[in-house]
Design a protein around this motif. Sequence first.
Motif, PDB file in Angstrom:
ATOM      1  N   MET A 208      46.275   3.078  41.848  1.00 20.59           N
ATOM      2  CA  MET A 208      46.989   4.343  41.850  1.00 20.59           C
ATOM      3  C   MET A 208      46.050   5.497  41.520  1.00 20.59           C
ATOM      4  SD  MET A 208      49.673   6.057  42.382  1.00 20.59           S
ATOM      5  CE  MET A 208      50.900   4.775  42.594  1.00 20.59           C
ATOM      6  N   ARG A 209      45.143   5.281  40.586  1.00 20.01           N
ATOM      7  CA  ARG A 209      44.221   6.348  40.191  1.00 20.01           C
ATOM      8  C   ARG A 209      43.251   6.722  41.301  1.00 20.01           C
ATOM      9  NH1 ARG A 209      42.290   5.030  33.945  1.00 20.01           N
ATOM     10  NH2 ARG A 209      44.383   5.030  33.011  1.00 20.01           N
ATOM     11  N   HIS A 210      42.742   5.717  42.013  1.00 18.32           N
ATOM     12  CA  HIS A 210      41.613   5.955  42.898  1.00 18.32           C
ATOM     13  C   HIS A 210      41.915   5.829  44.382  1.00 18.32           C
ATOM     14  CE1 HIS A 210      38.981   6.093  39.419  1.00 18.32           C
ATOM     15  NE2 HIS A 210      39.537   4.978  38.983  1.00 18.32           N
ATOM     16  N   VAL A 211      43.057   5.234  44.746  1.00 18.18           N
ATOM     17  CA  VAL A 211      43.348   5.037  46.162  1.00 18.18           C
ATOM     18  C   VAL A 211      44.668   5.717  46.548  1.00 18.18           C
ATOM     19  CG1 VAL A 211      43.667   3.363  48.022  1.00 18.18           C
ATOM     20  CG2 VAL A 211      42.114   2.841  46.120  1.00 18.18           C
TER      21      VAL A 211
ATOM     22  N   PRO B 116      45.871  24.365  33.682  1.00 15.90           N
ATOM     23  CA  PRO B 116      44.845  24.366  34.732  1.00 15.90           C
ATOM     24  C   PRO B 116      43.889  23.178  34.664  1.00 15.90           C
ATOM     25  CG  PRO B 116      44.337  26.000  33.055  1.00 15.90           C
ATOM     26  CD  PRO B 116      45.708  25.490  32.748  1.00 15.90           C
ATOM     27  N   ARG B 117      43.827  22.499  33.533  1.00 14.75           N
ATOM     28  CA  ARG B 117      42.931  21.345  33.383  1.00 14.75           C
ATOM     29  C   ARG B 117      43.708  20.139  32.832  1.00 14.75           C
ATOM     30  NH1 ARG B 117      40.190  25.854  31.789  1.00 14.75           N
ATOM     31  NH2 ARG B 117      38.280  26.345  32.958  1.00 14.75           N
ATOM     32  N   PRO B 118      44.566  19.559  33.646  1.00  8.67           N
ATOM     33  CA  PRO B 118      45.327  18.395  33.185  1.00  8.67           C
ATOM     34  C   PRO B 118      44.418  17.179  33.071  1.00  8.67           C
ATOM     35  CG  PRO B 118      45.654  18.700  35.517  1.00  8.67           C
ATOM     36  CD  PRO B 118      44.834  19.874  35.057  1.00  8.67           C
ATOM     37  N   PRO B 119      44.879  16.107  32.432  1.00  7.76           N
ATOM     38  CA  PRO B 119      44.078  14.873  32.389  1.00  7.76           C
ATOM     39  C   PRO B 119      43.788  14.367  33.796  1.00  7.76           C
ATOM     40  CG  PRO B 119      45.943  14.761  30.888  1.00  7.76           C
ATOM     41  CD  PRO B 119      46.150  15.988  31.711  1.00  7.76           C
ATOM     42  N   ARG B 120      42.660  13.727  33.977  1.00  6.96           N
ATOM     43  CA  ARG B 120      42.305  13.193  35.294  1.00  6.96           C
ATOM     44  C   ARG B 120      43.161  11.988  35.666  1.00  6.96           C
ATOM     45  NH1 ARG B 120      36.238  11.822  36.115  1.00  6.96           N
ATOM     46  NH2 ARG B 120      37.090  11.451  38.218  1.00  6.96           N
ATOM     47  N   HIS B 121      43.579  11.230  34.652  1.00  7.20           N
ATOM     48  CA  HIS B 121      44.341  10.017  34.908  1.00  7.20           C
ATOM     49  C   HIS B 121      45.511   9.918  33.943  1.00  7.20           C
ATOM     50  CE1 HIS B 121      41.085   8.803  37.482  1.00  7.20           C
ATOM     51  NE2 HIS B 121      40.227   8.781  36.481  1.00  7.20           N
ATOM     52  N   ASP B 122      46.576   9.289  34.412  1.00  5.40           N
ATOM     53  CA  ASP B 122      47.702   8.955  33.543  1.00  5.40           C
ATOM     54  C   ASP B 122      47.440   7.583  32.939  1.00  5.40           C
ATOM     55  OD1 ASP B 122      50.422   7.629  32.967  1.00  5.40           O
ATOM     56  OD2 ASP B 122      50.980   9.717  33.330  1.00  5.40           O
ATOM     57  N   PRO B 123      47.654   7.410  31.619  1.00  2.00           N
ATOM     58  CA  PRO B 123      47.344   6.119  30.991  1.00  2.00           C
ATOM     59  C   PRO B 123      48.150   4.947  31.537  1.00  2.00           C
ATOM     60  CG  PRO B 123      48.526   7.566  29.471  1.00  2.00           C
ATOM     61  CD  PRO B 123      48.109   8.404  30.638  1.00  2.00           C
ATOM     62  N   GLY B 124      49.268   5.203  32.195  1.00  2.00           N
ATOM     63  CA  GLY B 124      50.065   4.120  32.741  1.00  2.00           C
ATOM     64  C   GLY B 124      49.707   3.728  34.162  1.00  2.00           C
TER      65      GLY B 124
ATOM     66  N   THR C 281      61.264   2.793  30.446  1.00  2.00           N
ATOM     67  CA  THR C 281      60.908   4.195  30.237  1.00  2.00           C
ATOM     68  C   THR C 281      59.755   4.292  29.244  1.00  2.00           C
ATOM     69  OG1 THR C 281      62.522   4.485  28.443  1.00  2.00           O
ATOM     70  CG2 THR C 281      63.257   5.023  30.689  1.00  2.00           C
ATOM     71  N   ALA C 282      59.031   5.399  29.319  1.00  2.00           N
ATOM     72  CA  ALA C 282      57.929   5.643  28.382  1.00  2.00           C
ATOM     73  C   ALA C 282      57.784   7.138  28.178  1.00  2.00           C
ATOM     74  CB  ALA C 282      56.624   5.058  28.915  1.00  2.00           C
ATOM     75  N   HIS C 283      57.531   7.547  26.951  1.00  2.00           N
ATOM     76  CA  HIS C 283      57.361   8.961  26.636  1.00  2.00           C
ATOM     77  C   HIS C 283      55.937   9.390  26.957  1.00  2.00           C
ATOM     78  CE1 HIS C 283      60.982   9.804  23.902  1.00  2.00           C
ATOM     79  NE2 HIS C 283      61.208   8.672  24.527  1.00  2.00           N
ATOM     80  N   GLY C 284      55.820  10.448  27.764  1.00  2.00           N
ATOM     81  CA  GLY C 284      54.532  11.093  27.976  1.00  2.00           C
ATOM     82  C   GLY C 284      53.573  10.356  28.887  1.00  2.00           C
ATOM     83  N   ARG C 285      54.038   9.352  29.615  1.00  2.00           N
ATOM     84  CA  ARG C 285      53.135   8.634  30.523  1.00  2.00           C
ATOM     85  C   ARG C 285      53.953   7.855  31.545  1.00  2.00           C
ATOM     86  NH1 ARG C 285      52.988   3.177  29.422  1.00  2.00           N
ATOM     87  NH2 ARG C 285      53.805   2.519  27.398  1.00  2.00           N
ATOM     88  N   ASN C 286      53.254   7.366  32.566  1.00  2.00           N
ATOM     89  CA  ASN C 286      53.884   6.495  33.546  1.00  2.00           C
ATOM     90  C   ASN C 286      53.919   5.057  33.048  1.00  2.00           C
ATOM     91  OD1 ASN C 286      54.246   8.677  35.280  1.00  2.00           O
ATOM     92  ND2 ASN C 286      52.266   8.358  36.274  1.00  2.00           N
ATOM     93  N   LEU C 287      54.597   4.203  33.801  1.00  2.00           N
ATOM     94  CA  LEU C 287      54.756   2.801  33.413  1.00  2.00           C
ATOM     95  C   LEU C 287      53.740   1.928  34.147  1.00  2.00           C
ATOM     96  CD1 LEU C 287      57.033   2.040  31.409  1.00  2.00           C
ATOM     97  CD2 LEU C 287      57.592   4.076  32.721  1.00  2.00           C
ATOM     98  N   PRO C 288      53.019   1.037  33.446  1.00  2.00           N
ATOM     99  CA  PRO C 288      52.142   0.081  34.133  1.00  2.00           C
ATOM    100  C   PRO C 288      52.925  -0.723  35.169  1.00  2.00           C
ATOM    101  CG  PRO C 288      51.753   0.026  31.770  1.00  2.00           C
ATOM    102  CD  PRO C 288      52.979   0.879  31.981  1.00  2.00           C
ATOM    103  N   ARG C 289      52.365  -0.847  36.380  1.00  2.00           N
ATOM    104  CA  ARG C 289      52.991  -1.562  37.493  1.00  2.00           C
ATOM    105  C   ARG C 289      54.331  -0.951  37.884  1.00  2.00           C
ATOM    106  NH1 ARG C 289      51.405  -4.594  33.675  1.00  2.00           N
ATOM    107  NH2 ARG C 289      53.528  -5.049  32.993  1.00  2.00           N
TER     108      ARG C 289
ATOM    109  N   ALA D 290      58.319  14.146  39.068  1.00  2.00           N
ATOM    110  CA  ALA D 290      57.707  13.039  39.800  1.00  2.00           C
ATOM    111  C   ALA D 290      56.558  12.455  38.993  1.00  2.00           C
ATOM    112  CB  ALA D 290      57.203  13.504  41.165  1.00  2.00           C
ATOM    113  N   ALA D 291      56.303  11.167  39.163  1.00  2.21           N
ATOM    114  CA  ALA D 291      55.316  10.451  38.362  1.00  2.21           C
ATOM    115  C   ALA D 291      53.917  11.064  38.386  1.00  2.21           C
ATOM    116  CB  ALA D 291      55.256   8.985  38.802  1.00  2.21           C
ATOM    117  N   PRO D 292      53.416  11.596  39.512  1.00  2.20           N
ATOM    118  CA  PRO D 292      52.041  12.111  39.513  1.00  2.20           C
ATOM    119  C   PRO D 292      51.835  13.417  38.750  1.00  2.20           C
ATOM    120  CG  PRO D 292      52.706  11.436  41.721  1.00  2.20           C
ATOM    121  CD  PRO D 292      53.948  11.467  40.880  1.00  2.20           C
ATOM    122  N   LEU D 293      52.908  14.047  38.261  1.00  2.00           N
ATOM    123  CA  LEU D 293      52.783  15.398  37.730  1.00  2.00           C
ATOM    124  C   LEU D 293      51.932  15.509  36.477  1.00  2.00           C
ATOM    125  CD1 LEU D 293      53.972  18.173  38.699  1.00  2.00           C
ATOM    126  CD2 LEU D 293      54.700  16.138  39.936  1.00  2.00           C
ATOM    127  N   GLY D 294      51.737  14.417  35.760  1.00  6.34           N
ATOM    128  CA  GLY D 294      50.900  14.486  34.564  1.00  6.34           C
ATOM    129  C   GLY D 294      49.470  14.852  34.855  1.00  6.34           C
TER     130      GLY D 294
END
Length: 222
Positions: free
Chosen positions: A131-134, A118-126, A183-191, A106-110
């Motif tokens: 999506m990040r804050h709400v 135990p310490r994943p990135p706070r935000h996905d670059p895509g 598709t994108a490797h290692g991140r979600n897609l903008p919009r 699923a998209a939020p798993l990053g």
Amino acid sequence: MKLTIVAATGGIGRLLLGQALAAGHEVTAVARRPEAVTPSPGQVVAADLASDDPEVLIPAVAGADAVLSALGGHSRQDTDVAAHGTETILAAMRATGVRRIVVVSAAPLGTIASPARPRPPRHDPGDSFAMRHVMGPTIKAVLRGHYADLARMEDSLRASGQEWTIVRPPRLTNGPLTASYRTAHGRNLPRGTSVSRADVAHYMLHAVEDPASVGETIGIAR
């Protein structure tokens, strides 16, 4: 190719089955309710991957070129189906020498913590600001157990030594197959807020033969 499709009666699994058969692949389907598998593949193996041992899967996996798994919980109470079931699949693959596996996450798993991360990135670059804050925090709170299950599944794949690909869609729809997804490797897609189950199945079949997707998490969206 000879493919094993796990969870072949689910929303994505049944579409994987239909598309794989239409493309001329030889398919073994794995499902808790074999009588519900349609269209009919060459072989159906009954297995409940929430509880069964790897030996049950060996006849389904033996000789396969790849395993495609659409495992996931059906409710918020199903919080170990993906992790336990994928461990079972991996054990059967090791026992039979099968190397390639493509799974749905699923998209939020990053940004979800797990025992191995135990310490994943706070935000996905895509991800967008909303999506990040709400939306993201709300979705993660509601589906906390489901995402924890998928995070453990991803940990198992990364540690397996197998040729894995993890596909991370956002909100799934029952829309048609378009084959025009991004598709994108290692991140979600903008919009990238949604994608049809049919398009996810289409990409999974493509990924099986794409060496660039091995060892990668792939974001997918319209």
